[in-house]
Write an enzyme that holds these catalytic residues in place. Structure first.
Site, PDB file in Angstrom:
ATOM      1  CD  GLU A  27      -2.954   1.005   2.304  1.00  0.00           C
ATOM      2  OE1 GLU A  27      -3.628  -0.040   2.327  1.00  0.00           O
ATOM      3  OE2 GLU A  27      -3.105   1.939   3.102  1.00  0.00           O
ATOM      4  CE1 TYR A  59     -10.393   9.137  -4.670  1.00  0.00           C
ATOM      5  CE2 TYR A  59     -11.730   9.576  -2.731  1.00  0.00           C
ATOM      6  CZ  TYR A  59     -11.503   9.709  -4.088  1.00  0.00           C
ATOM      7  OH  TYR A  59     -12.393  10.405  -4.859  1.00  0.00           O
ATOM      8  CB  ALA A  61     -11.703  14.211   2.263  1.00  0.00           C
ATOM      9  CG  HIS A  87      -7.168   2.728  -1.023  1.00  0.00           C
ATOM     10  ND1 HIS A  87      -6.961   2.614   0.325  1.00  0.00           N
ATOM     11  CD2 HIS A  87      -6.390   1.778  -1.590  1.00  0.00           C
ATOM     12  CE1 HIS A  87      -6.105   1.644   0.567  1.00  0.00           C
ATOM     13  NE2 HIS A  87      -5.726   1.134  -0.583  1.00  0.00           N
ATOM     14  CB  ALA A 138     -17.522   0.429   3.080  1.00  0.00           C
ATOM     15  CE1 TYR A 158     -11.006  -0.406  10.062  1.00  0.00           C
ATOM     16  CE2 TYR A 158     -12.950  -1.470   9.134  1.00  0.00           C
ATOM     17  CZ  TYR A 158     -11.989  -0.490   9.087  1.00  0.00           C
ATOM     18  OH  TYR A 158     -12.007   0.424   8.057  1.00  0.00           O
ATOM     19  CG  HIS A 162     -14.835   1.063  12.431  1.00  0.00           C
ATOM     20  ND1 HIS A 162     -15.681   2.072  12.833  1.00  0.00           N
ATOM     21  CD2 HIS A 162     -13.969   1.612  11.549  1.00  0.00           C
ATOM     22  CE1 HIS A 162     -15.343   3.188  12.188  1.00  0.00           C
ATOM     23  NE2 HIS A 162     -14.312   2.931  11.408  1.00  0.00           N
ATOM     24  CE  LYS A 178     -17.154  -3.478   5.301  1.00  0.00           C
ATOM     25  NZ  LYS A 178     -16.064  -2.541   5.666  1.00  0.00           N
TER      26      LYS A 178
HETATM   27  P1  FAD Z   1     -17.844   0.808   6.860  1.00  0.00           P
HETATM   28  O1  FAD Z   1     -17.656  -0.620   6.503  1.00  0.00           O
HETATM   29  O2  FAD Z   1     -18.929   1.551   6.169  1.00  0.00           O
HETATM   30  O3  FAD Z   1     -18.075   0.868   8.439  1.00  0.00           O
HETATM   31  C1  FAD Z   1     -17.905   2.082   9.151  1.00  0.00           C
HETATM   32  C2  FAD Z   1     -18.612   2.013  10.486  1.00  0.00           C
HETATM   33  O4  FAD Z   1     -20.028   2.094  10.281  1.00  0.00           O
HETATM   34  C3  FAD Z   1     -18.357   0.729  11.253  1.00  0.00           C
HETATM   35  O5  FAD Z   1     -18.346   1.041  12.615  1.00  0.00           O
HETATM   36  C4  FAD Z   1     -19.544  -0.130  10.906  1.00  0.00           C
HETATM   37  O6  FAD Z   1     -19.814  -1.082  11.914  1.00  0.00           O
HETATM   38  C5  FAD Z   1     -20.652   0.911  10.776  1.00  0.00           C
HETATM   39  N1  FAD Z   1     -21.653   0.561   9.750  1.00  0.00           N
HETATM   40  C6  FAD Z   1     -21.424   0.272   8.456  1.00  0.00           C
HETATM   41  N2  FAD Z   1     -22.570  -0.016   7.817  1.00  0.00           N
HETATM   42  C7  FAD Z   1     -23.563   0.121   8.750  1.00  0.00           C
HETATM   43  C8  FAD Z   1     -24.977  -0.009   8.725  1.00  0.00           C
HETATM   44  N3  FAD Z   1     -25.610  -0.378   7.617  1.00  0.00           N
HETATM   45  N4  FAD Z   1     -25.641   0.232   9.856  1.00  0.00           N
HETATM   46  C9  FAD Z   1     -25.011   0.581  10.983  1.00  0.00           C
HETATM   47  N5  FAD Z   1     -23.658   0.724  11.080  1.00  0.00           N
HETATM   48  C10 FAD Z   1     -22.952   0.495   9.973  1.00  0.00           C
HETATM   49  N6  FAD Z   1      -9.494   5.868   4.843  1.00  0.00           N
HETATM   50  C11 FAD Z   1      -9.337   6.832   3.907  1.00  0.00           C
HETATM   51  O7  FAD Z   1      -9.835   7.951   4.087  1.00  0.00           O
HETATM   52  N7  FAD Z   1      -8.624   6.608   2.759  1.00  0.00           N
HETATM   53  C12 FAD Z   1      -8.063   5.393   2.504  1.00  0.00           C
HETATM   54  O8  FAD Z   1      -7.443   5.211   1.459  1.00  0.00           O
HETATM   55  C13 FAD Z   1      -8.204   4.350   3.477  1.00  0.00           C
HETATM   56  N8  FAD Z   1      -7.667   3.126   3.271  1.00  0.00           N
HETATM   57  C14 FAD Z   1      -7.909   2.113   4.181  1.00  0.00           C
HETATM   58  C15 FAD Z   1      -7.432   0.828   3.907  1.00  0.00           C
HETATM   59  C16 FAD Z   1      -7.687  -0.237   4.779  1.00  0.00           C
HETATM   60  C17 FAD Z   1      -7.173  -1.622   4.446  1.00  0.00           C
HETATM   61  C18 FAD Z   1      -8.435   0.001   5.977  1.00  0.00           C
HETATM   62  C19 FAD Z   1      -8.711  -1.133   6.940  1.00  0.00           C
HETATM   63  C20 FAD Z   1      -8.900   1.291   6.271  1.00  0.00           C
HETATM   64  C21 FAD Z   1      -8.656   2.354   5.377  1.00  0.00           C
HETATM   65  N9  FAD Z   1      -9.143   3.653   5.597  1.00  0.00           N
HETATM   66  C22 FAD Z   1      -8.958   4.639   4.659  1.00  0.00           C
HETATM   67  C23 FAD Z   1      -9.834   3.962   6.854  1.00  0.00           C
HETATM   68  C24 FAD Z   1     -11.367   3.805   6.759  1.00  0.00           C
HETATM   69  O9  FAD Z   1     -11.890   4.764   5.851  1.00  0.00           O
HETATM   70  C25 FAD Z   1     -11.934   4.035   8.156  1.00  0.00           C
HETATM   71  O10 FAD Z   1     -11.584   2.969   9.008  1.00  0.00           O
HETATM   72  C26 FAD Z   1     -13.426   4.320   8.248  1.00  0.00           C
HETATM   73  O11 FAD Z   1     -13.713   4.819   9.557  1.00  0.00           O
HETATM   74  C27 FAD Z   1     -14.304   3.090   8.047  1.00  0.00           C
HETATM   75  O12 FAD Z   1     -14.290   2.673   6.760  1.00  0.00           O
HETATM   76  P2  FAD Z   1     -15.011   1.292   6.317  1.00  0.00           P
HETATM   77  O13 FAD Z   1     -14.877   1.190   4.888  1.00  0.00           O
HETATM   78  O14 FAD Z   1     -14.565   0.167   7.160  1.00  0.00           O
HETATM   79  O15 FAD Z   1     -16.525   1.662   6.704  1.00  0.00           O
END
Ligand code: FAD
Length: 310
Positions: A27, A59, A61, A87, A138, A158, A162, A178
């Site tokens: 990465e 990526y 904001a 990303h 996501a 996570y 998370h 997902k």
């Molecule tokens: P989600 O899967 O959407 O989850 C986020 C939170 O919302 C979780 O607590 C989940 O339990 C909750 N949630 C999700 N869906 C629901 C639902 N339907 N109802 C209720 N609760 C829900 N960040 C960046 O800005 N840029 C990057 O390039 C980047 N790269 C990353 C790469 C990796 C491998 C990882 C592990 C993280 C990365 N991140 C990055 C960080 C990431 O954006 C954060 O951890 C963010 O807070 C959560 O993203 P997620 O995609 O896991 O979110």
């Protein structure tokens, strides 16, 4: 002592003694200055011959960081043999804007997206408020990506939960959602508690999630900056790791050696548990990741280890 009893035994001999060669991915972050761009490309060139499964580019904001991610992955497609994964996040963007980025990626030859919700800008671990006209999480983003084209989609995982989810059960439900939306691979946040990770994986598999989950490996050279990074995202740092770096603030050389040793040992233990894929958070530097890959038996040419052994 039988050499295969050592922690690094089976892995260090990968590619020499018939053990399966680990698959690695790297990465990177898009560079902010021309100097940073030069040093990023030096790192990419150094790691490219290791033939990673893919390389991913983070990526942020805001328009300028989005452009930098786009430029970096497009250059990878045009100038290297690497398979870039771009990303993408939902942060501060309308659904139409995100869909346009997805279409642009496909048109540029990108076939793999890492779909993430993202964090509020400047507030990693802060409370996320989705835009009314944007994607909420996501899961929605994954579905949107798959609706545009048959991308490979990786998502965040996570092992310590998370910080916003409240429980591992909730996180595993979200991971399943997902997958149902089209995710094909999970990549974990970095972690250091292997037993916790293995317990987490048992729960994920018991819950019926079958996609590959790739452990994210962070080679640590600076414990203080790691602490700043890990705190807001809820990754606990074990005392043994703090002890290893204690008193070494002025000794970067020893810190690097320790970093390589800790990460190699982690991968070796994971390999013993059957994990073959490792995703390295390179922080845009090649040396450590390169050295760790060498220890794991990942080399430029599959023929090289045989020649060395002869
Ligand atoms: P989600 O899967 O959407 O989850 C986020 C939170 O919302 C979780 O607590 C989940 O339990 C909750 N949630 C999700 N869906 C629901 C639902 N339907 N109802 C209720 N609760 C829900 N960040 C960046 O800005 N840029 C990057 O390039 C980047 N790269 C990353 C790469 C990796 C491998 C990882 C592990 C993280 C990365 N991140 C990055 C960080 C990431 O954006 C954060 O951890 C963010 O807070 C959560 O993203 P997620 O995609 O896991 O979110």
């Amino acid at each position: 002592m039988n050499p295969s009893d050592t922690a690094l035994g089976p892995v260090a001999r990968a590619g020499v003694g018939g053990a399966p060669r680990p698959r690695v991915s790297f990465e990177f972050s898009p560079p902010k200055t021309p100097e940073a761009e030069d040093s990023l490309w030096e790192a990419i060139r150094r790691l490219e011959p290791l033939q990673p499964s893919f390389v991913s580019v983070t990526y942020g904001a805001g328009g300028s960081t989005r452009d930098r991610t786009h430029r970096t992955v497009v250059r990878m497609v045009q100038e290297t043999a690497l398979k870039p994964a771009a990303h993408l996040t939902c942060v501060e963007a309308a659904r139409e804007e995100v869909d346009e980025v997805i279409r642009d990626y496909w048109a540029a030859g990108i076939r793999h997206v890492v779909a993430l919700r993202g964090d509020p800008p400047g507030q990693i671990g802060g409370r996320y408020a989705p835009r009314p006209d944007g994607y909420n999480n996501a899961t929605e983003l994954t579905a949107a990506i798959r609706a545009v084209a048959p991308f490979e989609v990786s998502v965040g995982v996570y092992p310590h939960a998370h910080p916003e989810s409240g429980s591992l059960e909730r996180d595993i439900e979200v991971l399943k959602a997902k997958v149902d939306a089209g995710a094909t691979r999970g990549i974990t946040n970095f972690f250091f508690d292997l037993d916790n990770f293995l317990r987490f994986m048992d729960r994920v598999r018991k819950a019926g999630v079958t996609i590959p989950i790739v452990p994210g490996i962070m080679p640590v050279t600076n414990f203080k900056s790691l602490k700043r990074m890990a705190g807001p995202i809820g990754v606990p740092l074990p005392n043994w790791l703090a002890n290893l770096f204690e008193g070494l603030d002025q000794d970067p050389e020893t810190r690097r050696l320790i970093a390589a040793s800790v990460a190699s040992e982690m991968c070796a233990r994971l390999a013993e548990e059957g994990f073959r894929d490792f995703h390295f958070y390179t922080l845009n530097r090649a040396e450590l990741t390169y050295a760790i890959c060498r220890v794991l038996g990942v080399r430029e040419s599959p023929k090289e280890p045989k020649e060395a052994a002869a």
